[in-house]
Every structure is written in structure tokens, then in C-alpha cells.
Design an enzyme around this catalytic site. Structure first.
Site, mmCIF file in Angstrom:
data_model
loop_
_atom_site.group_PDB
_atom_site.id
_atom_site.type_symbol
_atom_site.label_atom_id
_atom_site.label_comp_id
_atom_site.label_asym_id
_atom_site.label_seq_id
_atom_site.Cartn_x
_atom_site.Cartn_y
_atom_site.Cartn_z
ATOM 1 N N ARG A 133 0.528 -1.594 7.718
ATOM 2 C CA ARG A 133 0.951 -0.359 7.044
ATOM 3 C C ARG A 133 1.917 0.477 7.891
ATOM 4 O O ARG A 133 2.490 1.440 7.378
ATOM 5 C CB ARG A 133 -0.273 0.490 6.647
ATOM 6 C CG ARG A 133 -1.169 -0.174 5.602
ATOM 7 C CD ARG A 133 -2.047 0.835 4.873
ATOM 8 N NE ARG A 133 -1.263 1.768 4.077
ATOM 9 C CZ ARG A 133 -1.762 2.823 3.430
ATOM 10 N NH1 ARG A 133 -3.055 3.077 3.506
ATOM 11 N NH2 ARG A 133 -0.994 3.626 2.726
ATOM 12 N N CYS B 140 -5.378 9.376 -3.333
ATOM 13 C CA CYS B 140 -4.621 8.485 -2.444
ATOM 14 C C CYS B 140 -3.175 8.324 -2.918
ATOM 15 O O CYS B 140 -2.282 8.129 -2.102
ATOM 16 C CB CYS B 140 -5.248 7.097 -2.401
ATOM 17 S SG CYS B 140 -6.941 7.056 -1.838
ATOM 18 N N ARG C 193 -10.286 5.550 10.797
ATOM 19 C CA ARG C 193 -8.824 5.496 10.878
ATOM 20 C C ARG C 193 -8.300 6.555 11.862
ATOM 21 O O ARG C 193 -7.975 6.259 12.996
ATOM 22 C CB ARG C 193 -8.204 5.684 9.494
ATOM 23 C CG ARG C 193 -8.673 4.655 8.442
ATOM 24 C CD ARG C 193 -8.022 3.321 8.642
ATOM 25 N NE ARG C 193 -8.432 2.327 7.658
ATOM 26 C CZ ARG C 193 -7.804 2.069 6.523
ATOM 27 N NH1 ARG C 193 -6.722 2.736 6.196
ATOM 28 N NH2 ARG C 193 -8.233 1.118 5.712
ATOM 29 N N ASP D 146 0.815 -1.225 0.000
ATOM 30 C CA ASP D 146 0.000 0.000 0.000
ATOM 31 C C ASP D 146 0.848 1.276 0.000
ATOM 32 O O ASP D 146 0.305 2.377 0.087
ATOM 33 C CB ASP D 146 -0.932 0.020 1.223
ATOM 34 C CG ASP D 146 -2.237 -0.748 0.999
ATOM 35 O OD1 ASP D 146 -2.681 -0.867 -0.158
ATOM 36 O OD2 ASP D 146 -2.811 -1.224 2.003
ATOM 37 N N HIS E 24 -11.798 6.884 4.567
ATOM 38 C CA HIS E 24 -10.886 8.027 4.681
ATOM 39 C C HIS E 24 -11.649 9.252 4.176
ATOM 40 O O HIS E 24 -12.400 9.142 3.194
ATOM 41 C CB HIS E 24 -9.668 7.858 3.753
ATOM 42 C CG HIS E 24 -8.489 7.171 4.346
ATOM 43 N ND1 HIS E 24 -7.613 6.433 3.572
ATOM 44 C CD2 HIS E 24 -7.989 7.122 5.616
ATOM 45 C CE1 HIS E 24 -6.640 5.958 4.331
ATOM 46 N NE2 HIS E 24 -6.849 6.361 5.575
#
Ligand code: ARG
Length: 276
Positions: A95, A269, A140, A70, A169
Site C-alpha cells: 500500500r 474507509c 497499523r 486498496d 483500524h
């Protein structure tokens, strides 16, 4: 509506999808049993970089690290306002190792990096919007991180609660069309149903003239767009939204990142912006 909207040159940081994959599932888009086409992903990503450069923007690259699939989602690594870098602390353990190579990149580019204590995912949830910063929470980034960011950056942070797991997000549900550097409040596009009732009211108060997107636009990653104030780099699937943007005097520039949608990401992103 201005006769002609004026673009502002941006400085972007991106990370090549050399090691891109869907190996774990931390949002509803991710299906580790469905393969991704890495050569196609690389071609789509290169088309995004080329489109930015063709429109006069600077694009710098961070070296991808094997085993961090990612890492291509550069937006999540930090939020940079006034040359201050507020780093990331990912919710998912998978992550967390991404923060270090990005911090190292920023330091070698001459920036100090603030290491947050609370979970936060950079521009995924922090969206600088001119005189203030919009900040998502619910999936998140935590409200504690909103406070930490306000204290470090000295920018008023406006918390918004996300309620739909597909839009986990803030940058999947809203983007800044115009950041008000001309002294106005600027404007945004968003999908109201991704937000709690109170947050919807906050957005309606701040942005009475916002461009409102449909669920279809949002599911096509149409709100994961990047605007330079005139050109809007946008997913070609978000047809209704592109039409509305054109009605408001923006020029949609379609860029297809369909391979990245399989990981729950899109144009924004993949793009970190350095605001000096
Ligand atoms: N698979 C990544 C995650 O779930 C996608 C991140 C997308 N980035 C973004 N800015 N929304 O964390």
C-alpha cells in the site's frame, strides 16, 4: 437530546474503485481466493457518492492508479485538521505507493502535506473528535506517529490500543457522531471489546453517553460509518446500532458497501474528510 440534530456540510475526497481487488491479505477479512465483483463495487461506491451529494456534501475525486487495489480506501491516505494535511506511511509495502498520488492531489488542491516518518494510516487510525483527536494503535499506526501528528497538527492526541485483529483500524471500531463544534465534547459510537481495558476506561471517561455497539454491529461494519451530525451513513447490516442511533435522534442512511467488506473496508474507509 436536541429536538432536531443539525447537520454540518462536509467536504469529502473519494477514489473510484476502478482497479479494486483483493490481491493480498493484510487483515483477516481479505481472502485473495474469493473474487470481488468490480461492477457491483462500482455501483455500491457510486450510491455512496450520490447519498453524500443528496445530503448536501461536497465530493471530490482522486484518480485511481492501476495496481493499487486498496486505493479506494481514501480515508487511509491522510488526516486533515484545520487545513493541515498529515500524510500516510502505510505498514504494508503493497500500500505504500498510494501515498504519492494522494499527496499530489492535496498539493494541487492548494494544501501543504506533511510526510510522516513513522507508520500511520490516515483517518483509518486518526479520528478527529472536536477539541482532540483519538488515535488507534496496535495493528497499523504507531505511537510514534501519534506524537508526530500531535506536534504537526497542534491538536491533543489521545492514544487508544486496539486488540482484535478484525478491528485493525480505529475507524472499524469507533466513529464520531458529533464532533462538538458547538463547544461540547461531542459524542461517539464504539465497540468496547475492540479496545484494551485501559483504552475502554479512557473512552468511558471521555464519552459517558456514547452509543455502544454490539459485536454483530461491528462485524457488519456498522462502526465504519460517517455522521454529519444528523445523518449517519451506515451499513444496512448494523440493525441494532441503527436503532440505537435513531433513539438518540440521528437519522440512519443505509448504504451497502458489501463488496468492500471483502477487503476489510466500508463507508468511512472510502471517505477522506477535509476539515478546514
Ligand atoms: N485492505 C485495506 C487494508 O487492510 C482496507 C483498509 C480499510 N480502511 C479503513 N479505513 N479501515 O489496509
Amino acid at each position: 437530546m436536541p429536538e432536531s440534530r443539525v447537520p454540518r456540510r462536509r467536504r469529502f475526497v473519494v477514489c473510484e474503485p476502478r482497479h479494486f481487488a483483493v490481491q493480498y491479505a493484510i487483515n483477516p477479512w481479505m481472502r485473495p481466493d474469493r473474487p470481488v465483483d468490480v461492477p457491483l463495487a462500482q455501483a455500491q461506491w457510486q450510491a455512496l457518492v450520490d447519498a453524500y451529494r443528496a445530503h448536501g456534501h461536497t465530493v471530490e475525486t482522486v484518480e485511481p492508479v492501476p495496481g493499487l487495489p486498496d486505493m479506494v480506501f481514501a480515508a487511509n491516505a491522510a488526516v486533515v485538521v484545520g487545513g493541515r494535511v498529515f500524510g500516510s506511511f502505510f505498514r504494508a509495502p503493497e500500500r505504500r505507493p498510494e501515498s504519492l498520488p494522494y499527496d499530489t492531489w492535496f498539493k494541487s488542491a492548494g494544501f501543504d502535506v506533511y510526510r510522516p516518518e513513522s507508520v500511520c494510516e490516515g483517518e483509518g487510525d486518526f479520528v478527529p473528535a472536536g477539541r482532540w483527536m483519538l488515535a488507534g494503535t496496535g495493528f497499523r499506526t504507531t505511537p510514534e506517529a501519534h506524537r508526530e501528528a500531535q506536534e504537526y497538527l497542534g491538536v491533543p492526541v489521545i492514544g487508544l490500543t486496539l486488540v482484535d485483529p478484525y478491528f485493525y483500524h480505529l475507524d472499524t471500531a469507533l466513529f464520531v457522531l458529533d464532533d462538538g463544534t458547538d463547544g461540547t465534547d461531542g459524542n461517539v459510537a464504539y465497540y468496547p471489546e475492540a479496545f484494551s481495558p485501559g483504552s475502554r476506561e479512557v473512552l468511558a471517561r471521555l464519552y459517558p453517553d456514547a452509543v455502544i455497539a454490539t459485536r454483530e454491529d461491528a462485524m457488519a461494519f456498522g462502526l465504519n460509518s460517517v455522521s454529519d451530525g444528523r445523518h449517519v451513513f451506515i451499513s444496512p447490516g448494523a440493525t441494532a446500532l441503527a436503532g440505537r442511533l435513531a433513539d438518540h435522534g440521528y437519522l440512519p442512511v443505509p448504504v451497502d458497501l458489501s463488496e468492500f467488506h471483502k477487503a476489510g473496508g466500508g463507508i468511512k474507509c472510502c471517505t477522506q474528510e477535509i476539515r478546514s
